[in-house]
Design a protein around this motif. Structure first.
Motif, PDB file in Angstrom:
ATOM      1  N   ASN A 240       0.519  -0.693   0.076  1.00  0.00           N
ATOM      2  CA  ASN A 240       0.344  -0.132  -0.273  1.00  0.00           C
ATOM      3  C   ASN A 240       0.373   1.171   0.145  1.00  0.00           C
TER       4      ASN A 240
ATOM      5  N   ASP B 120       0.024  -7.384  -7.575  1.00  0.00           N
ATOM      6  CA  ASP B 120      -0.571  -5.927  -7.733  1.00  0.00           C
ATOM      7  C   ASP B 120       0.769  -5.086  -8.654  1.00  0.00           C
TER       8      ASP B 120
ATOM      9  N   ARG C 152      -7.166  -2.435  -6.972  1.00  0.00           N
ATOM     10  CA  ARG C 152      -7.151  -1.367  -6.229  1.00  0.00           C
ATOM     11  C   ARG C 152      -6.258  -0.058  -6.564  1.00  0.00           C
TER      12      ARG C 152
ATOM     13  N   GLY D  99     -10.133  -4.400  -6.825  1.00  0.00           N
ATOM     14  CA  GLY D  99      -9.160  -4.739  -5.846  1.00  0.00           C
ATOM     15  C   GLY D  99      -9.959  -5.592  -4.953  1.00  0.00           C
ATOM     16  N   CYS D 100      -9.823  -5.480  -3.649  1.00  0.00           N
ATOM     17  CA  CYS D 100     -10.662  -6.815  -2.953  1.00  0.00           C
ATOM     18  C   CYS D 100     -11.804  -6.734  -2.802  1.00  0.00           C
TER      19      CYS D 100
ATOM     20  N   ARG E  79     -17.525  -0.011  -2.143  1.00  0.00           N
ATOM     21  CA  ARG E  79     -15.829   0.665  -1.918  1.00  0.00           C
ATOM     22  C   ARG E  79     -16.032   1.840  -2.847  1.00  0.00           C
TER      23      ARG E  79
ATOM     24  N   ASP F 296      -6.729  -4.263   7.224  1.00  0.00           N
ATOM     25  CA  ASP F 296      -6.689  -5.804   6.584  1.00  0.00           C
ATOM     26  C   ASP F 296      -5.949  -6.916   7.710  1.00  0.00           C
TER      27      ASP F 296
HETATM   28  C1  LIG Z   1      -8.530  -4.263   0.970  1.00  0.00           C
HETATM   29  C2  LIG Z   1      -6.964  -4.695   0.070  1.00  0.00           C
HETATM   30  O1  LIG Z   1      -6.450  -4.108  -0.645  1.00  0.00           O
HETATM   31  P1  LIG Z   1      -7.376  -3.287  -1.826  1.00  0.00           P
HETATM   32  O2  LIG Z   1      -7.072  -2.154  -1.384  1.00  0.00           O
HETATM   33  O3  LIG Z   1      -5.395  -3.379  -2.711  1.00  0.00           O
HETATM   34  O4  LIG Z   1      -7.605  -4.289  -2.996  1.00  0.00           O
HETATM   35  C3  LIG Z   1      -6.006  -5.377   0.919  1.00  0.00           C
HETATM   36  O5  LIG Z   1      -4.806  -5.336   0.913  1.00  0.00           O
HETATM   37  O6  LIG Z   1      -6.162  -6.403   2.133  1.00  0.00           O
END
Ligand SMILES: C=C(OP(=O)(O)O)C(=O)O
Ligand SMILES: CC(=O)N[C@H]1[C@@H](OP(=O)(O)OP(=O)(O)OC[C@H]2O[C@@H](n3ccc(=O)[nH]c3=O)[C@H](O)[C@@H]2O)O[C@H](CO)[C@@H](O)[C@@H]1O
Length: 421
Positions: free
Chosen positions: A23, A50, A95, A118-119, A124, A306
């Motif tokens: 991240n 990613d 994401r 993304g997840c 979201r 997370d």
């Molecule tokens: C929600 C997550 O990632 P992203 O925002 O990349 O989907 C995560 O890393 O748990």
């Protein structure tokens, strides 16, 4: 199809090398695209899916990118960025694609976002991002599937986030960095990864103050230049390894410069896990039984959402009843059903879960519904009797680099397989 196969029962021992933060590296790739000249070098890059998608996306818009895997280094030359389109087939797979918009706005005057992935964690939203761009002077045309953002130069303004969105804060800082005049972002995210991105942008020539206070001021500059930056350690990867030591009754030394687990460490300590810092190395071990725990997820410095799923696995192995309150995402309990297939007793009621431990876990075929439920199932597999088979491993590979190899080096019986179905 990537699949993980874990045979439980081995205590993990040795030195765990913590990867660079997913991240942090994703917004840093977005930041590198703001530099119209020169080559950016990112070090300590986690070799995760990613990052591979981010490389593909950067190439799709015209950047030249070298990913040197064994050196964990990315070299990015954004001087020839020439396409405003973030194509669906890449952008929908992660994401971090949302973090490319500010660079496209500044470099090309428009961004055509064909999708953001993304997840799958429930809703979201991206409204704070788009409202922020609008307040800076952009025109945002939100179609059914494609979002078109246009701006012939952005101008500083006062921006406010309803909640301190992580990528929202990063995007608005990047948008403001090259805007004319001053931008103030109120209720900004405090996450360490955001501060690391601010550090990188500051080296690039951005004028940003107030990082970590919730009120960020950005004085726009005319250009940003390419720099070298080392990505901070991944506190989520570190948390997972600490939990692996805890639930297998092992002992690990975590290596990752400046690693700070914050509230996760304190929660694990309450459960009976011992931490001991020796300089830059953090030792973690557990000898006695695990005690139950209460967790409320929150933005930093609260308990990271997370790590809520991995912690649910640890709670299932604790002697007594644990309570979990998920406050960030409205769909982050998909793990419960999978853990229950392995013998856990997790009851979900809206945003709350009750985990009744300790229940012996038995390996079976389970499904990762997102990255963190995937890694939580790997943890469950390490503590379960027999074999746990986890599909789809791709989701785990989105955020953890060389997971099977790193865990095998510590004594785990885990393999990563690629199959046709
Ligand atoms: C929600 C997550 O990632 P992203 O925002 O990349 O989907 C995560 O890393 O748990
Ligand atoms: C690539 C990356 O860094 N991903 C992290 C980032 O995701 P991400 O940046 O997407 O998460 P946010 O902090 O933006 O989202 C948190 C909450 O705010 C809501 N929201 C957010 C933006 C917005 O415009 N409107 C809105 O309502 C979301 O629906 C969600 O419920 O932070 C999350 C929360 O710490 C982490 O789980 C992710 O691992």
């Amino acid at each position: 199809m990537v699949r993980y196969r874990v045979r439980g029962g081995n205590a993990l021992r040795g030195t765990a090398f913590i990867q660079g933060a997913k991240n942090a590296v994703l917004p840093m790739i977005g930041a590198a695209l703001l530099a119209a000249k020169g080559r950016t070098v990112l070090r300590n890059v986690p070799i995760i899916e990613d990052v591979r998608r981010a490389v593909e996306l950067a190439e799709a818009i015209g950047a030249y990118v070298e990913l040197h895997e064994s050196e964990r280094t990315l070299v990015i030359d954004a001087s020839r960025v020439n396409s405003p389109v973030l194509p669906a087939e890449i952008a929908r797979r992660f994401r971090g694609s949302v973090l490319f918009t500010p660079a496209l706005l500044h470099r090309l005057g428009e961004a055509i976002v064909e999708g953001v992935g993304g997840c799958n964690l429930g809703s979201r939203n991206l409204d704070f991002h788009y409202l922020g761009y609008k307040r800076l002077g952009a025109i945002v045309d939100e179609g059914e599937t494609v979002i078109h953002v246009k701006a012939s130069g952005l101008t500083g303004a006062t921006l406010y986030l309803d909640t301190p969105s992580h990528t929202g804060t990063e995007n608005l800082i990047m948008a403001a960095a090259l805007a004319k005049g001053t931008t103030v972002i109120e209720n900004a995210a405090l996450e360490p990864e955001v501060l690391d991105v601010i550090d990188m942008l500051t080296k690039m020539g951005a004028r940003i103050s107030g990082g970590g206070t919730g009120f960020i001021t950005v004085e726009g500059v005319d250009e940003l230049h390419a720099v070298e930056h080392t990505v901070m350690p991944d506190r989520l990867d570190a948390g997972v390894f600490a939990m692996a030591a805890a639930l297998t009754g092992g002992e690990l030394s975590l290596v990752g410069t400046g690693l700070d687990l914050g509230v996760v460490r304190y929660k694990l300590e309450q459960m009976g896990v011992e931490f001991h810092r020796q300089g830059a190395v953090l030792h973690v071990r557990r000898e006695g039984p695990l005690r139950p725990i209460n967790i409320i997820t929150d933005t930093y410095p609260g308990f990271a959402t997370d790590l809520q799923s991995p912690m649910m696995t640890v709670a299932a192995l604790a002697e007594g009843t644990s309570y979990i309150h998920e406050r960030i995402f409205d769909g982050r309990f998909a793990l419960a059903g999978e853990l229950n297939k392995m013998g856990a007793n997790v009851e979900v009621d809206g945003s709350r879960a009750i985990v009744r431990g300790r229940t012996p876990l038995t390996g079976t075929q389970v499904t990762a519904h997102d990255l963190r439920s995937g890694i939580a199932l790997v943890l469950a597999g390490l503590a379960a009797e027999g074999e746990t088979v986890i599909d789809s491993g791709y989701l785990i590979d989105r955020g953890h680099a060389h997971l099977a190899a790193r865990m095998r080096a510590l004594g785990a019986d885990i393999t990563r397989e690629i199959s046709d179905h």
